[in-house]
Design a protein around this motif. Sequence first.
Motif, PDB file in Angstrom:
ATOM      1  N   ASP A 117      38.407  36.400  41.687  1.00 36.08           N
ATOM      2  CA  ASP A 117      38.761  37.493  40.782  1.00 36.08           C
ATOM      3  C   ASP A 117      37.475  38.139  40.262  1.00 36.08           C
ATOM      4  OD1 ASP A 117      39.728  38.966  38.483  1.00 36.08           O
ATOM      5  OD2 ASP A 117      41.469  37.641  38.426  1.00 36.08           O
ATOM      6  N   VAL A 118      37.543  39.423  39.959  1.00 28.81           N
ATOM      7  CA  VAL A 118      36.353  40.128  39.449  1.00 28.81           C
ATOM      8  C   VAL A 118      35.826  39.556  38.127  1.00 28.81           C
ATOM      9  CG1 VAL A 118      36.872  42.347  40.552  1.00 28.81           C
ATOM     10  CG2 VAL A 118      37.763  41.887  38.265  1.00 28.81           C
ATOM     11  N   ILE A 119      36.636  38.758  37.449  1.00 27.19           N
ATOM     12  CA  ILE A 119      36.181  38.202  36.164  1.00 27.19           C
ATOM     13  C   ILE A 119      35.533  36.824  36.313  1.00 27.19           C
ATOM     14  CG2 ILE A 119      37.710  39.442  34.604  1.00 27.19           C
ATOM     15  CD1 ILE A 119      39.702  37.117  34.896  1.00 27.19           C
ATOM     16  N   ARG A 162      38.810  44.116  47.322  1.00 21.59           N
ATOM     17  CA  ARG A 162      40.041  44.784  46.873  1.00 21.59           C
ATOM     18  C   ARG A 162      39.823  45.263  45.454  1.00 21.59           C
ATOM     19  NH1 ARG A 162      45.165  43.104  44.592  1.00 21.59           N
ATOM     20  NH2 ARG A 162      44.111  41.258  43.809  1.00 21.59           N
ATOM     21  N   ASP A 164      41.718  46.546  42.111  1.00 20.52           N
ATOM     22  CA  ASP A 164      43.033  46.478  41.493  1.00 20.52           C
ATOM     23  C   ASP A 164      42.936  47.251  40.191  1.00 20.52           C
ATOM     24  OD1 ASP A 164      45.602  45.672  41.483  1.00 20.52           O
ATOM     25  OD2 ASP A 164      45.216  43.547  41.187  1.00 20.52           O
ATOM     26  N   GLU A 220      45.989  35.872  31.318  1.00 17.38           N
ATOM     27  CA  GLU A 220      44.957  36.868  31.625  1.00 17.38           C
ATOM     28  C   GLU A 220      45.582  38.266  31.718  1.00 17.38           C
ATOM     29  OE1 GLU A 220      41.785  36.422  31.544  1.00 17.38           O
ATOM     30  OE2 GLU A 220      41.337  38.474  32.166  1.00 17.38           O
ATOM     31  N   GLU A 276      53.023  39.064  35.576  1.00 19.61           N
ATOM     32  CA  GLU A 276      53.219  40.200  36.474  1.00 19.61           C
ATOM     33  C   GLU A 276      54.535  40.139  37.249  1.00 19.61           C
ATOM     34  OE1 GLU A 276      50.427  38.486  36.160  1.00 19.61           O
ATOM     35  OE2 GLU A 276      48.651  39.791  36.320  1.00 19.61           O
ATOM     36  N   GLY A 329      40.788  45.246  38.050  1.00 17.06           N
ATOM     37  CA  GLY A 329      40.727  43.862  38.499  1.00 17.06           C
ATOM     38  C   GLY A 329      40.391  43.883  39.972  1.00 17.06           C
ATOM     39  N   ARG A 401      36.797  44.064  31.940  1.00 13.13           N
ATOM     40  CA  ARG A 401      36.877  43.027  30.909  1.00 13.13           C
ATOM     41  C   ARG A 401      35.470  42.501  30.661  1.00 13.13           C
ATOM     42  NH1 ARG A 401      41.248  40.139  34.433  1.00 13.13           N
ATOM     43  NH2 ARG A 401      40.629  41.797  35.851  1.00 13.13           N
TER      44      ARG A 401
HETATM   45  C1  GLC Z   1      45.345  40.766  39.049  1.00 10.21           C
HETATM   46  C2  GLC Z   1      43.950  41.345  39.012  1.00 10.21           C
HETATM   47  C3  GLC Z   1      42.979  40.354  38.438  1.00 10.21           C
HETATM   48  C4  GLC Z   1      43.469  39.885  37.094  1.00 10.21           C
HETATM   49  C5  GLC Z   1      44.848  39.280  37.210  1.00 10.21           C
HETATM   50  C6  GLC Z   1      45.406  38.933  35.833  1.00 10.21           C
HETATM   51  O1  GLC Z   1      45.421  39.783  40.024  1.00 10.21           O
HETATM   52  O2  GLC Z   1      43.533  41.725  40.301  1.00 10.21           O
HETATM   53  O3  GLC Z   1      41.692  40.911  38.336  1.00 10.21           O
HETATM   54  O4  GLC Z   1      42.589  38.950  36.507  1.00 10.21           O
HETATM   55  O5  GLC Z   1      45.724  40.196  37.819  1.00 10.21           O
HETATM   56  O6  GLC Z   1      46.634  38.301  35.936  1.00 10.21           O
END
Ligand code: GLC
Length: 468
Positions: A117-119, A162, A164, A220, A276, A329, A401
């Motif tokens: 993940d980018v974080i 990717r 997001d 998150e 989600e 993201g 973030r």
């Molecule tokens: C999605 C995003 C990711 C984020 C996550 C949070 O997968 O790509 O960056 O941290 O949702 O649930």
Amino acid sequence: MLAVGPDTPQHPASAAALRSNAAGILLIAVVLLFAGCAAKTQPAAKVTLALVDRGLFDKEFRDLRDQQYREFTAQTGVEVKLLPGPESAVEQLKLWQKLLGSGPETLQVQPDVFGIDVIWPGILAEQLLDLKPYVEQDIPAHFPELVSNLTVNGRLVALPSRLDVGLLYYRTDLLRRYGYSAPPRTWDELEAMASRIQKGERAAGAKDFWGFVWQGAISEALTCDAIEWQASNGGGNIVDRSGKVTVNNEHAIQAWERAARWVGSISPPGVTTYKESDASNVWRAGGAAFMRNWTGANVVSNSEGSAIKGKYGVTLLPRGRTGAAEVFGGDGYAVSRRSAHPKEAVALVRYLCGRRSQALQARVLSTPPTMPDLYGDAELLRDSPHIREIRGAMGAGLVARPSTVTGEKYTSVSAAFSTTVHSVLVREKSGSAAAAELERQLVQILSARSASGSQEPPRTARPAHADK
Ligand code: GLC
């Protein structure tokens, strides 16, 4: 120094055994799998890479990746075995830390390639290979913000694969039915439209219909939603560029309290337990007029069996007092420092992040590419008009973030933030009491000595929009 082993063991994975989303079951499966493999070690020169990936819950995504792994194997002779991870970002990170040997529990299995993940770069950097020397020629093709977000202390810990973005999904048929010619441009408009459509649909017999679904569970995902509400309302991010806690301000509080008023009015009371997929399940069944979700929700919304296939549009999030703010993201692919096959692993990373893979991903899944020049594809823009809007927002509205500035403390920062916002959503606390308490907590988290021994937040590279 890492060496490429000539007599690499083969790891014949059983895909069926690895389908579960539950982290516990997955771990056991992975351990058993690798234990079995060790017994069957062959002296063959064949290399099999183990890859842990994110976002493998949609059949369409899995099918595309399977096709790509097969193509990579055909080109290189290197096999790829996929180890899917759990569903949410927090659980994934815990598992990745175990697999990389950076958490309290280290597992014996050692995957080579990790979807991250980018974080996570600031959290996992130490366990990942610096890709820079191997992918120098690939870097200029990607958005510099994304490359910089994946760079920690000058080390490129992953290559972007990717992008997001938090987006607004809206029902085109309902907008028409209620006389709206365009999706809402502001949160005020969204409230008014959601409320009117909800009332009308219920009066017409859809008793459980809701105006707006989003992610309200402590997670998150809620961190992202809440940053979007507050940043668009002039409340800034959780901490600023320098790592200073800025979250205790009236505009942030106002934004959380507004969302709390949505709960039970235009949003289901249960939204405070939604991640989600919960939101997209309601949406896909035709139970809501609007949804905040990531780009990936497009796949399930448009797949067979979706009640709203062909009846929805996707656009940027509504604007608040001070403009729009969509959190970005997404993922990159990284190579474990413990990989026994770094060369092959880097080749897989370059393949998955490359132009061809990204173009395919964009066409099949309408995933926004991480390469600016792929946004010129006329067919892609025709089929997924929101991709053009995302390109426009890339320089302006996208918000990162504060994962880079808070480094390995980001997980605690985000958990404290989403827990606090949640307490306001469920009316356990007032916004101002919650914000004051959060400020104290964050100051404490950020001033405490970090696991790696440093007292200061690590000095790391930062995306251009970190403090929006
Ligand atoms: C999605 C995003 C990711 C984020 C996550 C949070 O997968 O790509 O960056 O941290 O949702 O649930």
